[in-house]
Design an enzyme around this catalytic site. Structure first.
Site, PDB file in Angstrom:
ATOM      1  CE  LYS A 164       0.632   7.243  -0.826  1.00 27.31           C
ATOM      2  NZ  LYS A 164       0.490   6.164  -1.794  1.00 27.31           N
ATOM      3  CE1 TYR A 168      -0.391   1.513  -2.208  1.00 24.60           C
ATOM      4  CE2 TYR A 168      -2.544   1.576  -3.260  1.00 24.60           C
ATOM      5  CZ  TYR A 168      -1.753   1.762  -2.146  1.00 24.60           C
ATOM      6  OH  TYR A 168      -2.320   2.185  -0.978  1.00 24.60           O
ATOM      7  CG  ASP A 186       0.314   4.339  -9.700  1.00 27.85           C
ATOM      8  OD1 ASP A 186       0.808   5.448  -9.393  1.00 27.85           O
ATOM      9  OD2 ASP A 186      -0.216   3.570  -8.877  1.00 27.85           O
TER      10      ASP A 186
HETATM   11  C1  LIG Z   1      -0.503   5.339  -2.252  1.00 27.67           C
HETATM   12  C2  LIG Z   1      -0.513   4.829  -3.634  1.00 27.67           C
HETATM   13  C3  LIG Z   1      -1.730   4.642  -4.323  1.00 27.67           C
HETATM   14  C4  LIG Z   1      -3.075   4.878  -3.678  1.00 27.67           C
HETATM   15  O1  LIG Z   1      -3.284   6.199  -3.301  1.00 27.67           O
HETATM   16  P1  LIG Z   1      -4.197   6.634  -2.032  1.00 27.67           P
HETATM   17  O2  LIG Z   1      -4.095   8.109  -2.057  1.00 27.67           O
HETATM   18  O3  LIG Z   1      -3.614   5.984  -0.824  1.00 27.67           O
HETATM   19  O4  LIG Z   1      -5.579   6.132  -2.306  1.00 27.67           O
HETATM   20  C5  LIG Z   1      -1.652   4.186  -5.633  1.00 27.67           C
HETATM   21  N1  LIG Z   1      -0.483   3.905  -6.234  1.00 27.67           N
HETATM   22  C6  LIG Z   1       0.691   4.061  -5.601  1.00 27.67           C
HETATM   23  C7  LIG Z   1       1.970   3.734  -6.306  1.00 27.67           C
HETATM   24  C8  LIG Z   1       0.723   4.520  -4.285  1.00 27.67           C
HETATM   25  O5  LIG Z   1       1.898   4.651  -3.647  1.00 27.67           O
END
Ligand SMILES: *Cc1c(COP(=O)(O)O)cnc(C)c1O
Length: 373
Positions: free
Chosen positions: A195, A99, A170
């Protein structure tokens, strides 16, 4: 119990005062002590803890099958906490398709404090060759963003652990409904709650879930409470509310993404589709093995290069042109244009967060947009 049940009940406390079924929002930043100075409910001060945050952490932890969870004000704050918990000089192995916000964070904020290499983790047999004497953390992201590459969590973790290296995964793209990295050996799972947990594109948040409540985790909890990158009570309340429908929403996202991927794959103006649920995905067998469902994200390359890719996103009417993912509405993005100039993302790639609209409407829209080429 099953995830549908956990998502609705875990952590919820009926209010003792009003008998409200749903746990109320507690905005108070401070909590009354008893005569003897004790804190009967364990809450002292809002930065350190709050009933709504505790509830959010409980339900996320339960969905993941972890030992404990910590909620943060964003996914990047959750990731930052991991990096801050490492001893200076620690070497991190991270994926080349990481990311970009966390990749940029490492480069901008931890340069000179930590060492890091961004490598291709899709071939687990190469991991040994990246390990240095000071390697302390392996960062996995699978499926990866935006190319939906799959890394073998079980195999990578086994090699990392043999070398005394901790593993963080992640799991934002998959959600705990589609993949459980702790069950495959990872030490900590990281989420952007912005998300799928939030699911309605209206809350920013993050979370970490640990397999073990060990010294490392206590250090992480300390950074959460002392660093203060914590979510507000209102945000925690709405995240808990959203998580109640997460298992059902994910079912819809997966269903729609699969059908859209199949439609795109047979379309003459599409070069290729990246979706772990397609047998044409190079790691389809691995995806089937380690994922519980294939998720709601896909990318595809448009034939004829950048110009045609841009024409497609200019022509969509139902899909919204925007970054981010995991909301009920479908989003489409020309990914290379939003990533840093040194991006490896192909310029004809479009990333889609497949929402919960009717699949026939989604296919009709993308179909008319492809006809514009
Ligand atoms: C959006 C996202 C992040 C970061 O999250 P935020 O809430 O925008 O700080 C980290 N990893 C992945 C895979 C993401 O899609």
């Amino acid at each position: 119990m099953h995830k549908e049940t956990i998502a609705i009940h875990a952590g919820n406390h009926t209010d003792e005062g009003s008998h409200a079924v749903i746990q109320p929002i507690v905005m108070s930043t401070t909590f009354v002590r008893d005569d003897d100075g004790s804190t009967p409910k364990g809450f002292i001060y809002g930065r350190a803890d709050n009933p709504n945050r505790a509830q959010l952490e409980k339900v996320i932890c339960a969905l993941e099958g972890g030992a404990d969870a910590a909620a943060f004000s964003s996914g990047n704050a959750a990731g930052m906490t991991i990096f801050q918990s490492l001893k200076p000089g620690t070497h991190i192995i991270a994926p080349d398709d990481m990311y970009h916000g966390l990749n940029s964070q490492l480069k901008a904020m931890f340069n000179g404090i930590l060492e890091f290499d961004f490598v291709d983790l899709t071939d687990a047999s190469k991991l040994e060759s990246y390990i240095k004497p000071n390697t302390g953390l392996l960062w996995i992201e699978t499926p990866s963003n935006p190319q939906l590459k799959i890394s073998d969590i079980k195999r990578l973790t086994r090699i990392a652990h043999e070398n005394n290296i901790k593993v963080v995964c992640d799991n934002t793209f998959a959600s705990p409904i589609c993949q459980l990295p702790l069950s495959l050996g990872a030490d900590i799972v990281m989420y952007s709650a912005t998300k799928y947990f939030g699911g309605h594109s209206d809350i920013t948040g993050g979370a970490l879930v640990t397999a073990k409540n060990d010294g490392w985790w206590q250090n992480i909890r300390n950074i959460q409470q002392l660093g203060g990158a914590v979510p507000a009570p209102m945000d925690c309340y709405f995240l808990v509310r959203s998580i109640k429908t997460l298992p059902y929403r994910m079912r819809g996202h997966v269903h729609n993404a699969h059908l859209l991927a199949e439609f795109l794959e047979q379309h003459p103006k599409v070069e290729n589709v990246m979706y772990p649920g397609l047998p044409s995905h190079p790691q389809y067998e691995l995806a089937k093995e380690q994922m519980l469902a294939f998720g709601g994200m896909l990318s595809f390359n448009v034939k004829g290069g950048t110009e045609n890719a841009i024409k497609v996103i200019q022509s969509v009417r139902l899909f919204t042109r925007a970054t981010s993912l995991g909301g009920v509405e479908s989003l489409i993005e020309h990914r290379a244009a939003v990533e840093p100039p040194d991006t490896k993302t192909p310029w004809n790639l479009l990333r889609v967060s497949v929402g919960l609209e009717h699949i026939d409407d989604l296919i009709a829209d993308i179909s008319q947009a492809l006809d514009e080429i």
